[in-house]
Design a protein around this motif. Structure first.
Motif, PDB file in Angstrom:
ATOM      1  N   ALA A   1      32.929 -22.784 -46.773  1.00 36.37           N
ATOM      2  CA  ALA A   1      33.576 -22.650 -48.076  1.00 36.37           C
ATOM      3  C   ALA A   1      33.265 -21.238 -48.564  1.00 36.37           C
ATOM      4  CB  ALA A   1      33.050 -23.694 -49.051  1.00 36.37           C
ATOM      5  N   SER A   2      33.966 -20.802 -49.563  1.00 38.83           N
ATOM      6  CA  SER A   2      33.732 -19.471 -50.107  1.00 38.83           C
ATOM      7  C   SER A   2      32.998 -19.604 -51.433  1.00 38.83           C
ATOM      8  CB  SER A   2      35.055 -18.737 -50.308  1.00 38.83           C
ATOM      9  OG  SER A   2      35.700 -18.541 -49.071  1.00 38.83           O
TER      10      SER A   2
ATOM     11  N   PRO B   1      41.452 -18.513 -42.442  1.00 40.35           N
ATOM     12  CA  PRO B   1      40.699 -19.200 -41.395  1.00 40.35           C
ATOM     13  C   PRO B   1      39.376 -18.518 -41.039  1.00 40.35           C
ATOM     14  CG  PRO B   1      43.009 -19.039 -40.785  1.00 40.35           C
ATOM     15  CD  PRO B   1      42.827 -18.221 -42.030  1.00 40.35           C
ATOM     16  N   SER B   2      39.294 -17.202 -41.231  1.00 38.15           N
ATOM     17  CA  SER B   2      38.063 -16.499 -40.867  1.00 38.15           C
ATOM     18  C   SER B   2      37.063 -16.412 -42.011  1.00 38.15           C
ATOM     19  CB  SER B   2      38.392 -15.080 -40.376  1.00 38.15           C
ATOM     20  OG  SER B   2      38.956 -14.327 -41.436  1.00 38.15           O
ATOM     21  N   SER B   3      37.454 -16.836 -43.218  1.00 32.94           N
ATOM     22  CA  SER B   3      36.549 -16.702 -44.358  1.00 32.94           C
ATOM     23  C   SER B   3      35.670 -17.934 -44.506  1.00 32.94           C
ATOM     24  CB  SER B   3      37.351 -16.456 -45.638  1.00 32.94           C
ATOM     25  OG  SER B   3      38.140 -17.574 -45.954  1.00 32.94           O
ATOM     26  N   GLY B   4      34.689 -17.775 -45.365  1.00 31.73           N
ATOM     27  CA  GLY B   4      33.812 -18.886 -45.697  1.00 31.73           C
ATOM     28  C   GLY B   4      32.515 -18.892 -44.924  1.00 31.73           C
TER      29      GLY B   4
ATOM     30  N   ALA C   1      32.018 -31.878 -55.756  1.00 37.77           N
ATOM     31  CA  ALA C   1      31.511 -30.567 -56.146  1.00 37.77           C
ATOM     32  C   ALA C   1      32.517 -29.926 -57.078  1.00 37.77           C
ATOM     33  CB  ALA C   1      31.286 -29.695 -54.912  1.00 37.77           C
ATOM     34  N   TYR C   2      32.047 -28.968 -57.836  1.00 40.96           N
ATOM     35  CA  TYR C   2      32.911 -28.262 -58.774  1.00 40.96           C
ATOM     36  C   TYR C   2      33.425 -26.985 -58.117  1.00 40.96           C
ATOM     37  CZ  TYR C   2      31.500 -31.667 -62.160  1.00 40.96           C
ATOM     38  OH  TYR C   2      31.308 -32.869 -62.813  1.00 40.96           O
ATOM     39  N   PHE C   3      34.734 -26.938 -57.929  1.00 40.57           N
ATOM     40  CA  PHE C   3      35.432 -25.798 -57.332  1.00 40.57           C
ATOM     41  C   PHE C   3      36.160 -25.043 -58.438  1.00 40.57           C
ATOM     42  CE2 PHE C   3      34.847 -28.335 -53.603  1.00 40.57           C
ATOM     43  CZ  PHE C   3      34.966 -27.474 -52.507  1.00 40.57           C
TER      44      PHE C   3
ATOM     45  N   ALA D   1      33.997 -10.066 -47.925  1.00 41.00           N
ATOM     46  CA  ALA D   1      32.824  -9.209 -48.121  1.00 41.00           C
ATOM     47  C   ALA D   1      31.952  -9.677 -49.282  1.00 41.00           C
ATOM     48  CB  ALA D   1      33.259  -7.763 -48.347  1.00 41.00           C
ATOM     49  N   ALA D   2      32.529 -10.414 -50.221  1.00 40.97           N
ATOM     50  CA  ALA D   2      31.789 -10.851 -51.406  1.00 40.97           C
ATOM     51  C   ALA D   2      31.209 -12.254 -51.262  1.00 40.97           C
ATOM     52  CB  ALA D   2      32.702 -10.809 -52.624  1.00 40.97           C
ATOM     53  N   GLU D   3      31.562 -12.957 -50.204  1.00 42.38           N
ATOM     54  CA  GLU D   3      31.103 -14.334 -50.044  1.00 42.38           C
ATOM     55  C   GLU D   3      29.597 -14.371 -49.798  1.00 42.38           C
ATOM     56  OE1 GLU D   3      35.143 -16.233 -48.131  1.00 42.38           O
ATOM     57  OE2 GLU D   3      33.516 -15.681 -46.789  1.00 42.38           O
TER      58      GLU D   3
END
Length: 178
Positions: A47-48, A65-68, A117-119, A136-138
């Motif tokens: 998840a991010s 697909p590549s994030s998180g 969870a809270y998204f 980059a910020a994850e």
């Protein structure tokens, strides 16, 4: 005995990843409702997690697909009244967050647990992810360093929708230059 099992079945497992964790600024809200700690946990799927205005953490579905990352947090069993209080804190009625089902893994266990969870609300989640800097910020964990910069609701701009107004303002500004 039936009353106890009825109240246990009404409990909701809640995965917290930011200011509601033990030792963090909003944990007293969980403690006030005697929400049993079920263990340290992490998301079962990437998840991010990004930091927005007021150093507030926002969990987002992975936009690409590549994030998180696997996000660390804690799992609690919350009564219906505790969930109602958390919904109020998280501004679900204002469109700040939305409570969603998520699968987590409790540390030291191999069994996956369904929780809520809270998204960040879907209406702005992707824009927030992009404004924060995308992949980059994850981060994988909201830390005490982040919490040290956290501004509680009492210190924010006045008004019912203070955090949502801050999110809108944040999204309207250009990202910092690298």
């Amino acid at each position: 005995m039936e009353a106890a099992s009825a109240s246990a079945s009404a409990a909701t497992m809640v995965f917290v990843y930011g200011t509601l964790k033990r030792g963090f600024p909003n944990h007293p809200r969980l403690a006030a409702f005697n929400c049993p700690f079920a263990g340290a946990a992490s998301t079962a799927a990437p998840a991010s997690l990004v930091i927005g205005p007021y150093s507030v953490p926002f969990l987002l579905p992975t936009p690409t697909p590549s994030s998180g990352r696997l996000v660390s947090g804690e799992l609690y069993s919350a009564s219906p009244s505790a969930v109602a209080d958390l919904d109020l804190l998280e501004g679900t009625h204002l469109g700040v967050y939305e409570r969603r089902r998520i699968t987590v893994v409790v540390d030291g266990a191999t069994k996956e647990v369904e929780a809520e969870a809270y998204f960040a609300n879907a209406s702005y989640a992707e824009a927030l992810w992009l404004r924060c800097g995308g992949e980059a910020a994850e981060i994988a964990e909201y830390t005490m360093e982040h919490a040290g910069r956290y501004v509680p609701p009492s210190g924010r701009s006045p008004g019912v929708s203070g955090l949502m107004d801050a999110v809108r303002g944040f999204l309207a500004t250009a990202p910092p230059a690298n």
